[in-house]
Design a protein around this motif. Structure first.
Motif, PDB file in Angstrom:
ATOM      1  N   LEU A 198     111.534  68.305  33.517  1.00 28.30           N
ATOM      2  CA  LEU A 198     111.499  67.837  32.060  1.00 28.30           C
ATOM      3  C   LEU A 198     112.750  67.908  31.397  1.00 28.30           C
ATOM      4  O   LEU A 198     113.255  67.118  30.445  1.00 28.30           O
ATOM      5  N   ALA A 199     113.668  69.108  31.700  1.00 24.41           N
ATOM      6  CA  ALA A 199     115.000  69.352  31.134  1.00 24.41           C
ATOM      7  C   ALA A 199     115.845  68.023  31.814  1.00 24.41           C
ATOM      8  O   ALA A 199     116.776  67.675  30.877  1.00 24.41           O
ATOM      9  N   VAL A 259     114.812  65.027  32.756  1.00 22.22           N
ATOM     10  CA  VAL A 259     114.582  63.870  31.866  1.00 22.22           C
ATOM     11  C   VAL A 259     115.210  63.870  30.336  1.00 22.22           C
ATOM     12  O   VAL A 259     115.669  62.778  29.823  1.00 22.22           O
ATOM     13  N   LYS A 260     114.977  64.776  29.750  1.00 19.31           N
ATOM     14  CA  LYS A 260     115.623  65.022  28.359  1.00 19.31           C
ATOM     15  C   LYS A 260     117.152  65.061  28.698  1.00 19.31           C
ATOM     16  O   LYS A 260     117.671  64.278  27.540  1.00 19.31           O
ATOM     17  N   GLU A 261     117.737  65.472  29.355  1.00 24.12           N
ATOM     18  CA  GLU A 261     119.408  65.150  29.451  1.00 24.12           C
ATOM     19  C   GLU A 261     119.721  64.039  29.931  1.00 24.12           C
ATOM     20  O   GLU A 261     120.622  63.592  29.281  1.00 24.12           O
ATOM     21  N   GLU A 307     109.180  72.387  34.304  1.00 23.14           N
ATOM     22  CA  GLU A 307     110.395  72.507  33.381  1.00 23.14           C
ATOM     23  C   GLU A 307     111.444  72.055  33.453  1.00 23.14           C
ATOM     24  O   GLU A 307     112.103  71.556  32.972  1.00 23.14           O
ATOM     25  N   GLU A 362     106.787  61.402  34.736  1.00 21.92           N
ATOM     26  CA  GLU A 362     106.307  61.328  33.620  1.00 21.92           C
ATOM     27  C   GLU A 362     105.197  62.261  33.249  1.00 21.92           C
ATOM     28  O   GLU A 362     104.279  62.424  34.073  1.00 21.92           O
ATOM     29  N   SER A 387     114.699  59.268  31.858  1.00 25.90           N
ATOM     30  CA  SER A 387     114.005  59.228  32.964  1.00 25.90           C
ATOM     31  C   SER A 387     114.594  58.514  34.276  1.00 25.90           C
ATOM     32  O   SER A 387     114.451  58.991  35.597  1.00 25.90           O
TER      33      SER A 387
END
Length: 297
Positions: free
Chosen positions: A175-176, A178-180, A172, A167, A183
């Protein structure tokens, strides 16, 4: 000029022909094969009149295709077409949907490899710094932290910790993910990816304070017989900025030293300034930079 797979009987001769100064790579490749990370049908060479002009080895971690090793004698269009384009077509036919490559700036002809991958539509998705620690002095810090291994806490608690430390991450790539995937699913995938690299339940640690509150985690992993890597490390959001990351790095170094690993690598996102400062404080030296490149097949 032809593209073909490497035969088991010629592994040593192929390695000598392409990287004679790195004789240890034969052992690394054989370990990848023995562990199921790669297969001979995923290992390619480009030949012209029996002269090897290029080598490319793919492997899989957590069902994700990686370009583990690439070498080219020259970078003309014909060599690039054979080695890159044709091997990627073959891997696509084998059912893979994307491929990832990590290129280090200390690699000879680094910029030419970047251009070669860009020519077949690889995109740079992340830039990292690669730090190295070599058998230095390990600091001691005040404060009692309790470390519990994966063996003690179990898979689910460790996956939950991965989700928490991810979190607000400055990485990067994380983060990608988690976005895809979200979490929770990203944490599960990352846990399985790390298990594929090196799985020692007593090395992976969660850190707690005296009140038994979770502080963070660290995953030291053996990369070769003498080299280790800090492959995952982080503090949960509400405990950041209090110096706990230093304790995690030190615990990791102790694990390596106790297991006769004298060289430790840590690759971090260029935007991760806090971890950058901590690594340098704990004796790590900047070795080179690294680019993460990805291609959708």
């Amino acid at each position: 000029m032809i593209l073909r797979n490497i035969n088991k009987s010629e592994i040593e001769s192929v390695i000598k022909a392409t990287t004679p100064e790195k004789s240890s790579f034969k052992d690394i490749l054989e370990s990848w094969i023995n562990e199921g990370i790669t297969k001979l049908e995923w290992c390619f060479v480009v030949e012209d009149d029996e002269n090897i002009l290029g080598r490319l080895i793919y492997g899989v971690f957590d069902n994700s295709l990686k370009m583990l090793d690439i070498w080219m004698q020259n970078f003309n269009d014909e060599t690039k077409e054979k080695l890159l384009s044709e091997s990627l077509k073959i891997m696509k036919l084998k059912g893979f949907n994307n491929v990832e490559c990590h290129l280090y700036s200390d690699k000879n002809n680094f910029q030419q490899y970047v251009k070669a991958l860009a020519s077949v539509d690889f995109k740079i998705t992340q830039e990292k710094k690669s730090f190295v620690w070599e058998d230095g002095v390990i600091s001691s810090l005040p404060g009692d932290l309790c470390f519990r291994s994966l063996e003690q806490v179990g898979d689910q608690e460790f996956i939950n910790a991965i989700e928490k430390v991810t979190e607000g991450t400055l990485d990067e790539d994380d983060l990608a993910w988690v976005k895809e995937f979200g979490s929770k699913e990203a944490a599960i995938k990352y846990f399985n990816l790390l298990k594929d690299i090196d799985y020692k339940e007593d090395w992976w640690k969660l850190a707690y304070n005296e009140e038994q509150e979770l502080l963070g985690l660290v995953v030291p992993q053996r990369l070769t017989e003498s080299i280790g890597g800090i492959n995952y490390i982080g503090v949960i959001p509400e405990k950041r900025g209090q110096g706990y990351i230093n304790h995690l790095v030190i615990e990791c170094l102790k694990t390596f030293k106790d297991n006769n690993i004298k060289k430790v690598i840590a690759d971090i996102d260029v935007k991760n300034y806090p971890l950058d400062a901590v690594l340098q404080k704990q004796g790590f030296k900047l070795d080179c930079t690294m680019l993460v490149l990805k291609l959708d097949l």
